[in-house]
Design an enzyme around this catalytic site. Structure first.
Site, PDB file in Angstrom:
ATOM      1  N   ARG A 104       5.704 -13.073   9.325  1.00 43.43           N
ATOM      2  CA  ARG A 104       6.385 -11.823   9.000  1.00 43.43           C
ATOM      3  C   ARG A 104       7.741 -11.759   9.681  1.00 43.43           C
ATOM      4  O   ARG A 104       8.008 -12.460  10.649  1.00 43.43           O
ATOM      5  CB  ARG A 104       5.536 -10.618   9.364  1.00 43.43           C
ATOM      6  CG  ARG A 104       5.208 -10.457  10.828  1.00 43.43           C
ATOM      7  CD  ARG A 104       4.535  -9.111  11.098  1.00 43.43           C
ATOM      8  NE  ARG A 104       3.494  -8.771  10.138  1.00 43.43           N
ATOM      9  CZ  ARG A 104       3.439  -7.602   9.477  1.00 43.43           C
ATOM     10  NH1 ARG A 104       4.342  -6.672   9.668  1.00 43.43           N
ATOM     11  NH2 ARG A 104       2.465  -7.352   8.651  1.00 43.43           N
ATOM     12  N   LYS A 160       4.534   0.767   9.814  1.00 45.73           N
ATOM     13  CA  LYS A 160       4.661   2.004   9.049  1.00 45.73           C
ATOM     14  C   LYS A 160       4.180   3.198   9.858  1.00 45.73           C
ATOM     15  O   LYS A 160       4.716   4.286   9.718  1.00 45.73           O
ATOM     16  CB  LYS A 160       3.857   1.896   7.757  1.00 45.73           C
ATOM     17  CG  LYS A 160       4.648   1.247   6.638  1.00 45.73           C
ATOM     18  CD  LYS A 160       3.884   1.361   5.340  1.00 45.73           C
ATOM     19  CE  LYS A 160       3.510  -0.003   4.830  1.00 45.73           C
ATOM     20  NZ  LYS A 160       2.635  -0.021   3.685  1.00 45.73           N
ATOM     21  N   GLU A 205       0.885  -1.158   0.000  1.00 41.23           N
ATOM     22  CA  GLU A 205       0.000   0.000   0.000  1.00 41.23           C
ATOM     23  C   GLU A 205       0.926   1.211   0.000  1.00 41.23           C
ATOM     24  O   GLU A 205       1.821   1.304   0.845  1.00 41.23           O
ATOM     25  CB  GLU A 205      -0.862  -0.006   1.265  1.00 41.23           C
ATOM     26  CG  GLU A 205      -1.954   1.016   1.168  1.00 41.23           C
ATOM     27  CD  GLU A 205      -2.817   1.127   2.411  1.00 41.23           C
ATOM     28  OE1 GLU A 205      -2.744   0.248   3.291  1.00 41.23           O
ATOM     29  OE2 GLU A 205      -3.554   2.119   2.492  1.00 41.23           O
TER      30      GLU A 205
HETATM   31  P1  ATP Z   1       3.044  -2.441   8.062  1.00 42.08           P
HETATM   32  O1  ATP Z   1       2.288  -3.377   8.947  1.00 42.08           O
HETATM   33  O2  ATP Z   1       4.491  -2.307   8.377  1.00 42.08           O
HETATM   34  O3  ATP Z   1       2.378  -1.111   7.899  1.00 42.08           O
HETATM   35  P2  ATP Z   1       1.788  -3.564   5.828  1.00 42.08           P
HETATM   36  O4  ATP Z   1       1.592  -5.018   5.901  1.00 42.08           O
HETATM   37  O5  ATP Z   1       0.607  -2.730   6.120  1.00 42.08           O
HETATM   38  O6  ATP Z   1       3.044  -3.146   6.663  1.00 42.08           O
HETATM   39  P3  ATP Z   1       1.810  -3.427   3.006  1.00 42.08           P
HETATM   40  O7  ATP Z   1       2.188  -2.277   2.168  1.00 42.08           O
HETATM   41  O8  ATP Z   1       0.398  -3.839   3.021  1.00 42.08           O
HETATM   42  O9  ATP Z   1       2.328  -3.109   4.450  1.00 42.08           O
HETATM   43  O10 ATP Z   1       2.734  -4.678   2.704  1.00 42.08           O
HETATM   44  C1  ATP Z   1       3.065  -5.154   1.427  1.00 42.08           C
HETATM   45  C2  ATP Z   1       3.484  -6.589   1.528  1.00 42.08           C
HETATM   46  O11 ATP Z   1       4.593  -6.733   2.398  1.00 42.08           O
HETATM   47  C3  ATP Z   1       2.374  -7.440   2.111  1.00 42.08           C
HETATM   48  O12 ATP Z   1       2.248  -8.599   1.307  1.00 42.08           O
HETATM   49  C4  ATP Z   1       2.824  -7.756   3.492  1.00 42.08           C
HETATM   50  O13 ATP Z   1       2.348  -9.008   3.907  1.00 42.08           O
HETATM   51  C5  ATP Z   1       4.347  -7.737   3.360  1.00 42.08           C
HETATM   52  N1  ATP Z   1       4.974  -7.394   4.639  1.00 42.08           N
HETATM   53  C6  ATP Z   1       4.745  -6.296   5.389  1.00 42.08           C
HETATM   54  N2  ATP Z   1       5.467  -6.336   6.533  1.00 42.08           N
HETATM   55  C7  ATP Z   1       6.180  -7.498   6.500  1.00 42.08           C
HETATM   56  C8  ATP Z   1       7.116  -8.132   7.384  1.00 42.08           C
HETATM   57  N3  ATP Z   1       7.470  -7.581   8.538  1.00 42.08           N
HETATM   58  N4  ATP Z   1       7.643  -9.318   7.014  1.00 42.08           N
HETATM   59  C9  ATP Z   1       7.307  -9.877   5.843  1.00 42.08           C
HETATM   60  N5  ATP Z   1       6.440  -9.352   4.974  1.00 42.08           N
HETATM   61  C10 ATP Z   1       5.870  -8.169   5.276  1.00 42.08           C
HETATM   62 MG    MG Z   2      -1.146  -3.850   4.845  1.00 48.00          MG
END
Ligand code: ATP
Ligand code: MG
Length: 558
Positions: free
Chosen positions: A260, A270, A35
């Site tokens: 994760r 984030k 995102e």
């Molecule tokens: P955050 O929780 O840090 O805001 P998010 O999951 O909301 O991260 P996205 O932009 O939706 O962020 O993530 C894009 C991709 O990266 C998704 O497929 C998510 O599962 C993966 N991702 C995010 N954080 C991690 C992590 N700590 N380890 C592995 N994959 C991750």
């Molecule tokens: Mg997300």
């Protein structure tokens, strides 16, 4: 390059091998779906390496897809940084996709679901919906609007879409099962009213789809075979499948989950990273202490060390904590082979060699990198006045201190052996200068009598040393596992006050005057450093990438 690297086998890989052998797929089609509401962090790097890595390994494709369904938080600045980071990590996307390109199709499928009696407009507000959703032990209550006629639902949804109603006054919900054991299946929201312009679709839409509704459809449209996400979406999988099953999609994708990445001494959400930036605790998203990909880049990390880390930690189905030292270990292993060894004095102390011929300047051969036979040699100049690091002198040495102290002899790297004869102090009693004698017979570090000397110090010659600023970086947080925070504390209470130490008066070898931004060096006996992104010839700045001490080298040899 990444495709030359082999991957630790993991459960998703095994599944793909099976699918190929059984003729279910020819090759995997994956996607990395961020995102665009912030910069990417090292956790995202794991997902990137996994998705792009699998596609490369099996001759498939990986899309970069912006999951831009929420206009409130998304910005083009983030979009550009994400593209840049994926490229920097060494990957190329097959297609650049945007969820917002599919808004029309999502909307048509919503209408299909309404027509099939599987979606309805709910006039309850968010609070009422939450209250009626039930709990893990108690079923939810059906909305009084649940059994509206299809015609009424179509009419209301169209008017929602046109912007006739206020934000929060109505939502479109899937009609599934308010008694389901899985809370995600209790009539989840598909669309909400948001009277916000979108950075790509402008003011066209006044309703926007929810992640759970949109994500599977994005995968279906792009023909994704393996939709890989993190574990918290496991309970959403039945919903993912339900949306796919209940309309006519061009392709049926499947979701798979992995744990994760969590890293010691690091926060990764984030929201928190954004807060660190906006409250100016760090200098920006690319502050070298940030766990963002651009932060690691500025710190001097290489893409290959990050890829190697992501590969070696493998995939698991259970959440775990990975040591930051492991990432540092892979970086060190690489830099050991590639970084030129130079001498830099971080806290200078002047040394006058009293018996050195007044104007004589020697030129000494120095190996650029003993770990790389192609790295060659250079010459370094040596004369009567030099600087050593303050830490390398102790007036009253403690036991086991083999560096310089009064009447003790040490070797100067690539140069001569010196013995301290006098300590010069100012009125305040601070040491300002040392006087030493030099053994003129010891050029290159050895004497005819093969005298044993324990300490070898780095130095710079006063005649050509160049001033530089050096930033010493440490962990941004003091707590190893940031989820062990005390209850009444905030993550900001654990900021490490020593995470940045600025040394304004360092002196470095003249070679470093021609450093280009991001050039990497080993400062002998200190660590690996890189020239700052904003470095200029008149303003030399070097950042500590990683120290020399490796706590993982032994562990991995076991
Ligand atoms: P955050 O929780 O840090 O805001 P998010 O999951 O909301 O991260 P996205 O932009 O939706 O962020 O993530 C894009 C991709 O990266 C998704 O497929 C998510 O599962 C993966 N991702 C995010 N954080 C991690 C992590 N700590 N380890 C592995 N994959 C991750
Ligand atoms: Mg997300």
């Amino acid at each position: 390059m990444p495709n030359a690297e082999t991957t630790n086998t993991n459960f998703i890989e095994e599944m793909i091998v099976n699918d190929i052998e059984n003729g279910v797929i020819k090759a995997p089609i994956t996607r990395f779906p961020p995102e665009p509401n912030g910069y990417l962090h090292i956790g995202h790097a794991k997902s990137i390496c996994l998705n792009f890595g699998l596609a490369e390994q099996f001759g498939g494709e990986c899309n970069l897809r912006f999951d831009d369904t929420n206009p409130a938080k998304e910005e083009t600045e983030y979009v550009e940084s994400i593209k840049n980071d994926v490229k920097w990590l060494g990957f190329e996307w097959a297609n650049l996709c945007h969820a917002s390109d599919y808004f029309d199709q999502f909307h048509m499928w919503a209408i299909d679901l309404i027509k099939a009696g599987k979606a309805y407009v709910d006039d309850q507000n968010a609070e009422e919906i939450r209250a009626n959703r039930g709990t893990l032990t108690r079923g939810g209550e059906e909305s009084p609007y649940r059994n509206r006629s299809m015609e009424e639902n179509l009419d209301l949804f169209e008017r929602m879409t046109k912007g006739e109603f206020d934000e929060g006054s109505r939502v479109l919900r899937a009609k599934i099962d308010m008694a389901s054991k899985n809370l995600n299946m209790r009539d989840p929201v598909m669309y909400r009213i948001l009277k916000r312009d979108h950075y790509r679709t402008g003011d066209k839409w006044r309703v926007y789809p929810m992640y759970d509704y949109a994500h599977g459809y994005e995968d279906a449209i792009e023909g994704i075979t393996h939709s890989i996400c993190t574990l918290e979406f496991q309970d959403h999988r039945p919903l993912y499948d339900w949306f796919i099953e209940n309309v006519c999609v061009p392709h049926v994708p499947h979701q798979y989950e992995f744990a994760r990445l969590n890293l010691t001494y690091t926060v990764m959400s984030k929201r928190k990273l954004l807060e660190l930036v906006s409250s100016k605790i760090v200098s920006g998203w690319d502050d070298p202490r940030m766990p963002t990909i651009c932060g690691f880049r500025r710190r001097g990390y290489t893409p290959s060390s990050i890829r190697r880390f992501c590969r070696e930690i493998g995939l698991s189905k259970a959440d775990s904590m990975v040591e930051i030292e492991l990432l540092q270990h892979f970086l060190r292993e690489e830099l050991n082979k590639t970084a030129i060894r130079v001498m830099a004095v971080l806290r200078p102390l002047k040394v006058v060699l009293t018996n050195w011929p007044e104007d004589f300047v020697d030129e000494l051969p120095a190996e650029n990198n003993p770990e790389d036979e192609n790295a060659g040699m250079r010459t370094i100049k040596f004369g009567r006045e030099i600087y050593i690091d303050r830490d390398d002198f102790m007036e009253e040495p403690v036991k086991g201190y083999f560096r310089l102290s009064p009447n003790k002899e040490v070797r100067l790297k690539h140069a001569y052996m010196i013995t301290c004869t006098d300590v010069v102090k100012n009125e305040a009693g601070e040491i300002i200068e040392l006087h030493c004698t030099v053994d003129m017979e010891s050029r290159g570090g050895d004497t005819p009598d093969r005298r044993k000397v324990k300490g070898t110090l780095h130095w710079v010659w006063a005649g050509d040393a160049v001033p530089a600023k050096v930033n010493l970086y440490g962990n941004l947080f003091t707590l190893r596992n940031m989820s062990d925070m005390e209850e009444d504390k905030d993550y900001k209470d654990y900021i490490n006050p020593g995470s940045l130490i600025v040394l304004e008066n360092a002196l470095v070898e003249p070679l470093l005057a021609s450093a280009k931004p991001m050039d990497r060096y080993q400062f002998m006996r200190h660590g690996y450093f890189c020239a700052d992104m904003d470095l200029t010839e008149s303003n030399l700045v070097f950042n500590l990438t990683v120290s020399l001490k490796d706590s993982w080298a032994k562990e991995l040899k076991k």
